[in-house]
Design a protein around this motif. Structure first.
Motif, PDB file in Angstrom:
ATOM      1  N   THR A  38       0.829  -1.200   0.000  1.00 29.49           N
ATOM      2  CA  THR A  38       0.000   0.000   0.000  1.00 29.49           C
ATOM      3  C   THR A  38       0.870   1.259   0.000  1.00 29.49           C
ATOM      4  OG1 THR A  38      -1.763  -1.135   1.218  1.00 29.49           O
ATOM      5  CG2 THR A  38      -1.788   1.276   1.256  1.00 29.49           C
ATOM      6  N   VAL A  39       0.516   2.206  -0.840  1.00 29.57           N
ATOM      7  CA  VAL A  39       1.241   3.479  -0.887  1.00 29.57           C
ATOM      8  C   VAL A  39       0.915   4.274   0.372  1.00 29.57           C
ATOM      9  CG1 VAL A  39       1.567   5.656  -2.122  1.00 29.57           C
ATOM     10  CG2 VAL A  39       1.205   3.525  -3.406  1.00 29.57           C
ATOM     11  N   THR A  40       1.947   4.569   1.148  1.00 30.03           N
ATOM     12  CA  THR A  40       1.740   5.285   2.409  1.00 30.03           C
ATOM     13  C   THR A  40       2.217   6.728   2.355  1.00 30.03           C
ATOM     14  OG1 THR A  40       3.857   4.363   3.162  1.00 30.03           O
ATOM     15  CG2 THR A  40       1.852   3.201   3.807  1.00 30.03           C
ATOM     16  N   GLY A  41       2.910   7.116   1.277  1.00 24.67           N
ATOM     17  CA  GLY A  41       3.349   8.496   1.175  1.00 24.67           C
ATOM     18  C   GLY A  41       4.110   8.731  -0.113  1.00 24.67           C
ATOM     19  N   VAL A  42       4.179  10.002  -0.496  1.00 24.16           N
ATOM     20  CA  VAL A  42       4.951  10.431  -1.658  1.00 24.16           C
ATOM     21  C   VAL A  42       5.743  11.661  -1.236  1.00 24.16           C
ATOM     22  CG1 VAL A  42       4.905  11.079  -4.104  1.00 24.16           C
ATOM     23  CG2 VAL A  42       3.077   9.644  -3.164  1.00 24.16           C
ATOM     24  N   ARG A  43       7.044  11.662  -1.557  1.00 24.64           N
ATOM     25  CA  ARG A  43       7.915  12.734  -1.085  1.00 24.64           C
ATOM     26  C   ARG A  43       8.868  13.168  -2.192  1.00 24.64           C
ATOM     27  NH1 ARG A  43      12.083  12.247   4.101  1.00 24.64           N
ATOM     28  NH2 ARG A  43      12.916  14.382   3.986  1.00 24.64           N
ATOM     29  N   ARG A  44       9.224  14.437  -2.185  1.00 26.50           N
ATOM     30  CA  ARG A  44      10.197  14.975  -3.137  1.00 26.50           C
ATOM     31  C   ARG A  44      11.561  15.109  -2.480  1.00 26.50           C
ATOM     32  NH1 ARG A  44      12.579  19.842  -3.990  1.00 26.50           N
ATOM     33  NH2 ARG A  44      11.300  20.867  -2.397  1.00 26.50           N
ATOM     34  N   PHE A  45      12.609  14.717  -3.199  1.00 26.03           N
ATOM     35  CA  PHE A  45      14.003  14.962  -2.815  1.00 26.03           C
ATOM     36  C   PHE A  45      14.665  15.660  -4.006  1.00 26.03           C
ATOM     37  CE2 PHE A  45      12.717  11.243  -0.408  1.00 26.03           C
ATOM     38  CZ  PHE A  45      13.267  11.435   0.857  1.00 26.03           C
ATOM     39  N   GLY A  46      14.853  16.960  -3.936  1.00 22.04           N
ATOM     40  CA  GLY A  46      15.385  17.677  -5.086  1.00 22.04           C
ATOM     41  C   GLY A  46      14.464  17.482  -6.272  1.00 22.04           C
ATOM     42  N   LYS A  47      14.980  16.842  -7.338  1.00 20.77           N
ATOM     43  CA  LYS A  47      14.164  16.543  -8.522  1.00 20.77           C
ATOM     44  C   LYS A  47      13.779  15.062  -8.588  1.00 20.77           C
ATOM     45  CE  LYS A  47      17.111  18.805 -11.290  1.00 20.77           C
ATOM     46  NZ  LYS A  47      17.686  19.404 -12.512  1.00 20.77           N
ATOM     47  N   PHE A  48      13.955  14.348  -7.484  1.00 21.32           N
ATOM     48  CA  PHE A  48      13.529  12.951  -7.374  1.00 21.32           C
ATOM     49  C   PHE A  48      12.141  12.881  -6.727  1.00 21.32           C
ATOM     50  CE2 PHE A  48      18.120  12.665  -7.506  1.00 21.32           C
ATOM     51  CZ  PHE A  48      18.406  11.474  -8.155  1.00 21.32           C
ATOM     52  N   VAL A  49      11.345  11.901  -7.150  1.00 20.92           N
ATOM     53  CA  VAL A  49      10.060  11.603  -6.518  1.00 20.92           C
ATOM     54  C   VAL A  49      10.139  10.215  -5.910  1.00 20.92           C
ATOM     55  CG1 VAL A  49       7.582  11.291  -6.845  1.00 20.92           C
ATOM     56  CG2 VAL A  49       8.791  13.050  -8.146  1.00 20.92           C
ATOM     57  N   SER A  50       9.695  10.087  -4.663  1.00 20.16           N
ATOM     58  CA  SER A  50       9.760   8.818  -3.949  1.00 20.16           C
ATOM     59  C   SER A  50       8.370   8.405  -3.490  1.00 20.16           C
ATOM     60  CB  SER A  50      10.695   8.942  -2.742  1.00 20.16           C
ATOM     61  OG  SER A  50      10.634   7.794  -1.929  1.00 20.16           O
ATOM     62  N   LEU A  51       7.918   7.224  -3.954  1.00 23.91           N
ATOM     63  CA  LEU A  51       6.663   6.638  -3.492  1.00 23.91           C
ATOM     64  C   LEU A  51       6.991   5.574  -2.461  1.00 23.91           C
ATOM     65  CD1 LEU A  51       5.904   7.787  -6.398  1.00 23.91           C
ATOM     66  CD2 LEU A  51       4.178   5.975  -6.467  1.00 23.91           C
ATOM     67  N   GLU A  52       6.483   5.747  -1.240  1.00 28.15           N
ATOM     68  CA  GLU A  52       6.689   4.742  -0.201  1.00 28.15           C
ATOM     69  C   GLU A  52       5.528   3.755  -0.222  1.00 28.15           C
ATOM     70  OE1 GLU A  52       7.412   4.159   4.606  1.00 28.15           O
ATOM     71  OE2 GLU A  52       6.953   6.163   3.797  1.00 28.15           O
TER      72      GLU A  52
END
Length: 289
Positions: free
Chosen positions: A48-62
């Protein structure tokens, strides 16, 4: 290339649509985009997707302890749909690089990562911690992080003998700014892209700091709430010099000029930034090595 404002808006959009959704399938059309092997990308399925976060120009789906991280590079983008077709993908066909399928309370969802052009730089990582991604681990401060103040910027510039254009674009120095917004920031600050970073005095550093926040802040507000397919046009519509070669500068009326390099170009206004001096085009400079 999507930069901080577009990636921030994209992150918020994906968070709003995918949080709580279950990853049902991950398909790669081009295995070259996947930069990790352990854990396997199939390990995301059922989580299950629990969060989405930006790091600079990276996108991270947890997704329940695993992270699907992507960097769109120069020609990458996303397509999001709430009516996926389910048609099987064919390897190496078209611009599609990867597809994630989800089930949610509102029905199936689909996220495609695409990349146009012949130079393929889009990158995908499946990791247990976003900081395992080398590009994220090496990021400099975010322009909107609490510790990024005028003194922090002054220290960064004082330590660099590079041209200011390159400093602003270096992700290990300041995260999130790319070719387009560095052109816009330097135009707003009335600084030549070829100025040496450590040559800027305190007043110039303050002006540059304010320009960074003004240009990026305005772009963030304009991008907020936009769907992915709207973000590129939103970005282009607010550029004053970037991508405007040959047009009149909206500030002073001088002609916007370009300096081209091997695989990129910058735009600037001589009247606003270089006291009327035309900068040498690096394609024809005899000093190019």
């Amino acid at each position: 290339m999507p930069e901080l404002p577009e990636v921030a808006a994209l992150t918020d959009f994906l968070a709003g649509h995918l949080r709580g959704a279950v990853v049902t399938k991950v398909q790669l059309v081009s295995f070259a985009v996947l930069k990790t092997a352990d854990p396997p990308f199939s390990g995301l399925e059922g989580r299950t997707v629990t969060g989405v976060r930006r790091f600079g120009k990276f996108v991270s789906l947890e997704a329940d302890g695993l992270y699907f991280v992507f960097h769109l590079a120069r020609a990458g983008w996303v397509r999001f749909t709430d009516a996926p077709t389910g048609i099987p993908l064919r390897m190496g066909k078209g611009h599609l690089a990867a597809r994630l399928s989800f089930s949610s309370g509102t029905g199936p969802l689909g996220l495609d990562l695409t990349e146009a052009g012949t130079k393929k730089s889009l990158a995908i990582y499946v990791v247990r911690d976003p900081h395992e991604v080398p590009g994220i681990a090496a990021l400099g401060p975010d322009p909107f992080s609490p510790g990024f103040d005028v003194d922090a910027l002054a220290a960064i510039l004082a330590a660099s003998s590079q041209q200011i254009k390159g400093v602003l674009r270096s992700q290990s120095v300041i995260a999130g700014i790319g070719n387009a917004y560095s052109d816009e920031i330097l135009h707003a600050a009335r600084i030549s892209p070829f100025a040496i970073a450590r040559s800027l005095d305190r007043d110039a550093v303050r002006v540059l700091y304010d320009a960074i926040h003004s240009i990026l802040g305005t772009a963030l507000r304009e991008a907020a709430g936009k769907a992915p397919h709207e973000l590129k046009d939103t970005k282009r519509s607010h550029m004053r010099v970037h991508g405007r070669t040959g047009e009149a500068c909206p500030v002073c009326g001088d002609t916007v000029r370009e300096v081209s390099f091997a695989d990129t170009a910058l735009q600037y206004c001589p009247g606003c930034q270089t006291k009327g001096k035309i900068l040498a085009d690096r394609r024809t400079s005899r000093f190019l090595k």
